[in-house]
Design a protein around this motif. Sequence first.
Motif, PDB file in Angstrom:
ATOM      1  N   ARG A   1       0.627  -0.978  -0.364  1.00 18.59           N
ATOM      2  CA  ARG A   1       0.227   0.109  -0.342  1.00 18.59           C
ATOM      3  C   ARG A   1       0.612   0.749   0.610  1.00 18.59           C
ATOM      4  O   ARG A   1       1.536   1.307   0.362  1.00 18.59           O
ATOM      5  CB  ARG A   1      -0.707   0.388   1.185  1.00 18.59           C
ATOM      6  N   PRO A   2       0.381   2.261  -1.028  1.00 20.71           N
ATOM      7  CA  PRO A   2       1.001   3.886  -0.575  1.00 20.71           C
ATOM      8  C   PRO A   2       0.910   4.106   0.461  1.00 20.71           C
ATOM      9  O   PRO A   2       0.014   4.301   1.579  1.00 20.71           O
ATOM     10  CB  PRO A   2       0.878   4.188  -1.899  1.00 20.71           C
ATOM     11  N   GLU A   3       2.182   4.856   0.865  1.00 19.43           N
ATOM     12  CA  GLU A   3       2.209   5.215   2.406  1.00 19.43           C
ATOM     13  C   GLU A   3       2.702   6.076   2.584  1.00 19.43           C
ATOM     14  O   GLU A   3       4.171   6.561   1.947  1.00 19.43           O
ATOM     15  CB  GLU A   3       2.557   4.367   3.153  1.00 19.43           C
ATOM     16  N   PRO A   4       2.375   7.232   3.437  1.00 19.78           N
ATOM     17  CA  PRO A   4       3.546   8.707   3.194  1.00 19.78           C
ATOM     18  C   PRO A   4       5.410   9.122   3.353  1.00 19.78           C
ATOM     19  O   PRO A   4       5.699   7.986   4.640  1.00 19.78           O
ATOM     20  CB  PRO A   4       2.975   9.724   4.326  1.00 19.78           C
ATOM     21  N   LEU A   5       6.221   8.820   2.966  1.00 24.13           N
ATOM     22  CA  LEU A   5       6.741   9.379   2.413  1.00 24.13           C
ATOM     23  C   LEU A   5       7.804  10.340   4.056  1.00 24.13           C
ATOM     24  O   LEU A   5       7.526  10.970   3.533  1.00 24.13           O
ATOM     25  CB  LEU A   5       8.109   9.534   1.318  1.00 24.13           C
ATOM     26  N   THR A   6       7.569   9.932   5.248  1.00 24.18           N
ATOM     27  CA  THR A   6       7.920  10.593   6.134  1.00 24.18           C
ATOM     28  C   THR A   6       9.672  11.227   6.209  1.00 24.18           C
ATOM     29  O   THR A   6      10.497  10.344   5.774  1.00 24.18           O
ATOM     30  CB  THR A   6       7.728  10.168   7.770  1.00 24.18           C
ATOM     31  N   GLU A   7      10.259  12.040   7.068  1.00 20.40           N
ATOM     32  CA  GLU A   7      11.427  12.070   7.237  1.00 20.40           C
ATOM     33  C   GLU A   7      11.931  11.455   7.911  1.00 20.40           C
ATOM     34  O   GLU A   7      13.079  10.702   7.551  1.00 20.40           O
ATOM     35  CB  GLU A   7      10.832  13.408   8.252  1.00 20.40           C
ATOM     36  N   ASP A   8      11.014  10.325   8.734  1.00 18.68           N
ATOM     37  CA  ASP A   8      11.994   9.166   9.700  1.00 18.68           C
ATOM     38  C   ASP A   8      12.244   8.178   8.589  1.00 18.68           C
ATOM     39  O   ASP A   8      13.435   7.638   8.518  1.00 18.68           O
ATOM     40  CB  ASP A   8      11.438   9.145  10.489  1.00 18.68           C
ATOM     41  N   ARG A   9      11.478   7.878   7.273  1.00 20.19           N
ATOM     42  CA  ARG A   9      11.193   6.421   6.228  1.00 20.19           C
ATOM     43  C   ARG A   9      12.817   7.705   5.312  1.00 20.19           C
ATOM     44  O   ARG A   9      13.754   5.935   5.339  1.00 20.19           O
ATOM     45  CB  ARG A   9      10.297   6.842   5.910  1.00 20.19           C
ATOM     46  N   ILE A  10      12.588   8.560   5.055  1.00 19.86           N
ATOM     47  CA  ILE A  10      13.550   8.980   3.742  1.00 19.86           C
ATOM     48  C   ILE A  10      15.074   9.197   5.013  1.00 19.86           C
ATOM     49  O   ILE A  10      16.415   8.192   3.871  1.00 19.86           O
ATOM     50  CB  ILE A  10      13.057  10.729   3.573  1.00 19.86           C
ATOM     51  N   ILE A  11      15.270   9.489   6.374  1.00 19.41           N
ATOM     52  CA  ILE A  11      16.591   9.378   7.083  1.00 19.41           C
ATOM     53  C   ILE A  11      17.123   7.622   6.796  1.00 19.41           C
ATOM     54  O   ILE A  11      17.466   7.151   6.766  1.00 19.41           O
ATOM     55  CB  ILE A  11      16.484  10.047   8.250  1.00 19.41           C
ATOM     56  N   ARG A  12      15.663   6.895   7.271  1.00 19.93           N
ATOM     57  CA  ARG A  12      16.417   5.515   7.458  1.00 19.93           C
ATOM     58  C   ARG A  12      16.225   4.308   6.133  1.00 19.93           C
ATOM     59  O   ARG A  12      17.590   4.279   5.990  1.00 19.93           O
ATOM     60  CB  ARG A  12      15.526   4.292   7.353  1.00 19.93           C
ATOM     61  N   MET A  13      15.863   5.556   5.093  1.00 24.25           N
ATOM     62  CA  MET A  13      17.031   4.440   3.882  1.00 24.25           C
ATOM     63  C   MET A  13      18.084   5.444   3.293  1.00 24.25           C
ATOM     64  O   MET A  13      18.738   4.516   2.495  1.00 24.25           O
ATOM     65  CB  MET A  13      15.082   5.078   2.207  1.00 24.25           C
ATOM     66  N   ARG A  14      18.112   6.653   4.280  1.00 26.15           N
ATOM     67  CA  ARG A  14      19.472   7.506   3.391  1.00 26.15           C
ATOM     68  C   ARG A  14      21.068   6.794   3.350  1.00 26.15           C
ATOM     69  O   ARG A  14      21.697   5.978   3.080  1.00 26.15           O
ATOM     70  CB  ARG A  14      19.451   8.152   3.871  1.00 26.15           C
ATOM     71  N   GLN A  15      20.045   6.314   5.261  1.00 28.62           N
ATOM     72  CA  GLN A  15      21.724   5.469   5.665  1.00 28.62           C
ATOM     73  C   GLN A  15      21.556   4.439   5.039  1.00 28.62           C
ATOM     74  O   GLN A  15      22.788   3.322   4.802  1.00 28.62           O
ATOM     75  CB  GLN A  15      21.389   5.166   7.836  1.00 28.62           C
ATOM     76  N   LEU A  16      20.750   3.411   4.555  1.00 33.64           N
ATOM     77  CA  LEU A  16      20.937   2.088   5.109  1.00 33.64           C
ATOM     78  C   LEU A  16      21.407   2.305   3.358  1.00 33.64           C
ATOM     79  O   LEU A  16      22.644   1.365   2.329  1.00 33.64           O
ATOM     80  CB  LEU A  16      19.398   1.413   3.894  1.00 33.64           C
TER      81      LEU A  16
END
Length: 131
Positions: free
Chosen positions: A69-84
């Motif tokens: 399901r499409p979910e909001p791209l929150t700042e926390d999710r962005i930070i985690r993706m960048r870290q990964l």
Amino acid sequence: SAEPIDALLLTCLTAPLLEKHRVMYPPVHMATNSALYAMPEAPGEYLLVEKGPLWRMLPRCNRLYLQGRPEPLTEDRIIRMRQLCEELERGSYRVIVFAERLIRAPGNVDPLLVLKANQPSDAVLIGALSI
């Protein structure tokens, strides 16, 4: 025009997405980092599938798929993706991110003109591949 490996990545890795949207194959346009597919059940609508590095794809997305399901791209999710991604890149992996976006081109308007005219940030991040 797209290189064969780019066409393979876009087509094979996004096959379930293409099936879900019931798009017409082959794409109406194929480039190195994107493919544009007609949606026969919705005349004038096209599905744009794009790939690229995280830094280029993030500004184009405002949602991401979580458990289908499409979910909001929150700042926390962005930070985690960048870290990964940074962790994988330190390990000499190349990370490729995929996203989808609907394009509406009413009437006889060329969807490529609509696409070139605007680059909104309403795409949905599909996922990433590290190679």
